[in-house]
Write an enzyme that holds these catalytic residues in place. Structure first.
Site, PDB file in Angstrom:
ATOM      1  CE1 TYR A   1     -17.928  -7.032   7.761  1.00  0.00           C
ATOM      2  CE2 TYR A   1     -19.450  -5.310   7.043  1.00  0.00           C
ATOM      3  CZ  TYR A   1     -18.152  -5.809   7.155  1.00  0.00           C
ATOM      4  OH  TYR A   1     -17.099  -5.067   6.670  1.00  0.00           O
TER       5      TYR A   1
ATOM      6  N   GLY B   1       0.828  -1.211   0.000  1.00  0.00           N
ATOM      7  CA  GLY B   1       0.000   0.000   0.000  1.00  0.00           C
ATOM      8  C   GLY B   1       0.857   1.255   0.000  1.00  0.00           C
TER       9      GLY B   1
HETATM   10  N1  LIG Z   1      -5.257   6.830   8.639  1.00  0.00           N
HETATM   11  C1  LIG Z   1      -5.472   6.509   9.892  1.00  0.00           C
HETATM   12  O1  LIG Z   1      -5.995   7.308  10.695  1.00  0.00           O
HETATM   13  C2  LIG Z   1      -5.079   5.145  10.402  1.00  0.00           C
HETATM   14  C3  LIG Z   1      -5.295   4.867  11.768  1.00  0.00           C
HETATM   15  C4  LIG Z   1      -4.953   3.621  12.253  1.00  0.00           C
HETATM   16  C5  LIG Z   1      -4.407   2.681  11.404  1.00  0.00           C
HETATM   17  N2  LIG Z   1      -4.223   2.960  10.096  1.00  0.00           N
HETATM   18  C6  LIG Z   1      -3.672   1.909   9.218  1.00  0.00           C
HETATM   19  O2  LIG Z   1      -2.624   2.441   8.430  1.00  0.00           O
HETATM   20  C7  LIG Z   1      -2.528   1.713   7.203  1.00  0.00           C
HETATM   21  C8  LIG Z   1      -2.408   2.699   6.042  1.00  0.00           C
HETATM   22  O3  LIG Z   1      -3.598   3.442   5.942  1.00  0.00           O
HETATM   23  P1  LIG Z   1      -3.696   4.893   5.296  1.00  0.00           P
HETATM   24  O4  LIG Z   1      -4.353   5.759   6.294  1.00  0.00           O
HETATM   25  O5  LIG Z   1      -2.401   5.304   4.707  1.00  0.00           O
HETATM   26  O6  LIG Z   1      -4.786   4.613   4.151  1.00  0.00           O
HETATM   27  P2  LIG Z   1      -4.703   4.730   2.556  1.00  0.00           P
HETATM   28  O7  LIG Z   1      -4.130   6.022   2.137  1.00  0.00           O
HETATM   29  O8  LIG Z   1      -6.052   4.355   2.058  1.00  0.00           O
HETATM   30  O9  LIG Z   1      -3.650   3.605   2.217  1.00  0.00           O
HETATM   31  C9  LIG Z   1      -3.988   2.257   2.223  1.00  0.00           C
HETATM   32  C10 LIG Z   1      -3.297   1.617   1.048  1.00  0.00           C
HETATM   33  O10 LIG Z   1      -3.659   0.234   1.035  1.00  0.00           O
HETATM   34  C11 LIG Z   1      -3.949  -0.108  -0.299  1.00  0.00           C
HETATM   35  N3  LIG Z   1      -4.823  -1.259  -0.409  1.00  0.00           N
HETATM   36  C12 LIG Z   1      -6.128  -1.369  -0.030  1.00  0.00           C
HETATM   37  N4  LIG Z   1      -6.599  -2.573  -0.364  1.00  0.00           N
HETATM   38  C13 LIG Z   1      -5.594  -3.235  -0.970  1.00  0.00           C
HETATM   39  C14 LIG Z   1      -5.462  -4.513  -1.560  1.00  0.00           C
HETATM   40  N5  LIG Z   1      -6.488  -5.370  -1.642  1.00  0.00           N
HETATM   41  N6  LIG Z   1      -4.276  -4.878  -2.080  1.00  0.00           N
HETATM   42  C15 LIG Z   1      -3.219  -4.019  -2.056  1.00  0.00           C
HETATM   43  N7  LIG Z   1      -3.288  -2.789  -1.528  1.00  0.00           N
HETATM   44  C16 LIG Z   1      -4.451  -2.403  -0.997  1.00  0.00           C
HETATM   45  C17 LIG Z   1      -4.618   1.132  -0.874  1.00  0.00           C
HETATM   46  O11 LIG Z   1      -4.609   1.054  -2.270  1.00  0.00           O
HETATM   47  P3  LIG Z   1      -5.777   1.762  -3.144  1.00  0.00           P
HETATM   48  O12 LIG Z   1      -5.419   3.202  -3.179  1.00  0.00           O
HETATM   49  O13 LIG Z   1      -5.705   1.060  -4.448  1.00  0.00           O
HETATM   50  O14 LIG Z   1      -7.067   1.520  -2.408  1.00  0.00           O
HETATM   51  C18 LIG Z   1      -3.723   2.210  -0.298  1.00  0.00           C
HETATM   52  O15 LIG Z   1      -2.595   2.438  -1.093  1.00  0.00           O
HETATM   53  C19 LIG Z   1      -3.775   0.815   7.147  1.00  0.00           C
HETATM   54  O16 LIG Z   1      -3.393  -0.499   7.486  1.00  0.00           O
HETATM   55  C20 LIG Z   1      -4.682   1.379   8.226  1.00  0.00           C
HETATM   56  O17 LIG Z   1      -5.523   0.400   8.781  1.00  0.00           O
HETATM   57  C21 LIG Z   1      -4.540   4.183   9.576  1.00  0.00           C
END
Ligand SMILES: NC(=O)c1ccc[n+]([C@@H]2O[C@H](COP(=O)([O-])OP(=O)(O)OC[C@H]3O[C@@H](n4cnc5c(N)ncnc54)[C@H](OP(=O)(O)O)[C@@H]3O)[C@@H](O)[C@H]2O)c1
Length: 320
Positions: free
Chosen positions: A194, A38
């Site tokens: 769910y 990601g």
């Molecule tokens: N943001 C927050 O406040 C927060 C808080 C706690 C934990 N987190 C964790 O931090 C991590 C990163 O999140 P983020 O905030 O940076 O969100 P984000 O910008 O949406 O990044 C998530 C990434 O995961 C990719 N992804 C989703 N489904 C996928 C799949 N099936 N196969 C491969 N890649 C996939 C997305 O690709 P696409 O663009 O193609 O969808 C995106 O590049 C996540 O694990 C999240 O749970 C975030």
């Protein structure tokens, strides 16, 4: 909470206000290769950028290869010598994960760091390509299988170079908000009960349990690889796409708790690179400091059960 709001550093010397660049300042990662899942957006993109800034060879694993190539070009605009590769990975498909591992192995690169960062949040009920509830499949099971496929390469790299390998699982403080039984082994796909929020919490609990159980197994084997999980903080990213309005409203009332993306990538980069964490494994980090996760997350039997359950699901998906 006081430290989160004020940004006052914790025992590590870093805190909620620290950025990924600050926590890795002065670190030379030129002898390291890292995979960031990601890595085309949000926290993963910033993690990839900062690892490359510290001279690591970074492989961005993304389902949207076009976006990942654009991310690569943007990183290269500010850092011409950045070593970045892009490989296709769709974590909700066992077939795609296997293809990614084959593609990565074909590059004949070592592997020191694996950042299991990709994720989805609060999706409406949906099944993955292998017929498993989407948040559990993407956030946990996909990374579980990916890690297993890359482990021999990581072990070989750690042994032949003498450099500690590191695996970092992106969890969340949301791991505390799960179903009453923690992980729904008997009802993982149940549509009627769910809950998009609890299913996310369940998948993030699984990220911590996976890190803990893998850490235990690697210690038992005497392997020089650490495994930890992190909560990055609250950051407005594309992750909020299924609940954009709700999260904007929440942000208005809790703005003081939110971080920007460079701060959001700090804990991941700290745990992945900082020399202070040599030998530290099976821990959960928040704002670049160790933190005690929920009771479920500390349950060793639950972690072992999840490991066996995940293996069964992967095996069934491979046969189907
Ligand atoms: N943001 C927050 O406040 C927060 C808080 C706690 C934990 N987190 C964790 O931090 C991590 C990163 O999140 P983020 O905030 O940076 O969100 P984000 O910008 O949406 O990044 C998530 C990434 O995961 C990719 N992804 C989703 N489904 C996928 C799949 N099936 N196969 C491969 N890649 C996939 C997305 O690709 P696409 O663009 O193609 O969808 C995106 O590049 C996540 O694990 C999240 O749970 C975030």
């Amino acid at each position: 909470m006081f430290r989160l709001i004020t940004g006052i550093p914790g025992p590590s010397g870093f805190g909620s206000a620290s950025t990924a660049e600050q926590v890795t300042e002065g670190i030379d990662a030129s002898n390291l290769t890292a995979i960031v899942t990601g890595g085309a957006s949000g926290i993963g993109l910033e993690t990839a950028r900062v690892l490359a800034l510290r001279k690591a060879h970074v492989v961005i694993a993304a389902r949207n290869v076009e976006a990942a190539n654009e991310a690569k070009q943007n990183i290269r605009k500010e850092n011409e010598t950045a070593r970045i590769d892009v490989l296709k990975l769709d974590l909700c498909s066992i077939k795609s994960i296997k293809a990614f591992a084959d593609d990565f192995n074909a590059l004949h690169l070592p592997l020191n760091i694996l950042i299991n960062n990709a994720g989805v949040m609060f999706c409406p009920y949906q099944l993955s390509q292998d017929g498993i509830e989407m948040q559990f499949a993407t956030n946990h099971l996909g990374h579980f299988y990916l890690t297993n496929l890359l482990l021999d390469k990581m072990k070989h790299t750690a042994k032949s170079t003498g450099i500690e390998g590191r695996i970092v699982n992106l969890s969340s403080v949301a791991h505390v908000h799960t179903y009453s039984e923690g992980i729904r082994f008997d009802d993982i796909n149940d549509k009627d009960s769910y809950s998009d929020k609890k299913a996310y919490g369940q998948s993030k609990l699984a990220n911590v349990l996976h890190a803990n159980e893998l850490s235990r197994r690697l210690q038992e084997e005497g392997v020089n690889i650490t495994v930890n999980s992190v909560h990055p903080g609250l950051i407005m990213t594309n992750l909020m796409r299924h609940s954009a309005l709700l999260m904007r409203v929440v942000q208005v009332f809790t703005y003081i708790l939110w971080k920007n993306v460079p701060q959001g990538a700090a804990t991941t980069c700290y745990v992945a690179l900082h020399p202070k964490l040599k030998g530290v494994t099976g821990k959960y980090f928040l704002d670049c400091n160790e933190f005690v996760p929920s009771k479920f997350a500390r349950d060793e039997d639950l972690a072992k059960r999840l490991w066996d359950f995940s293996n069964k699901l992967v095996n069934a998906a491979q046969i189907a």
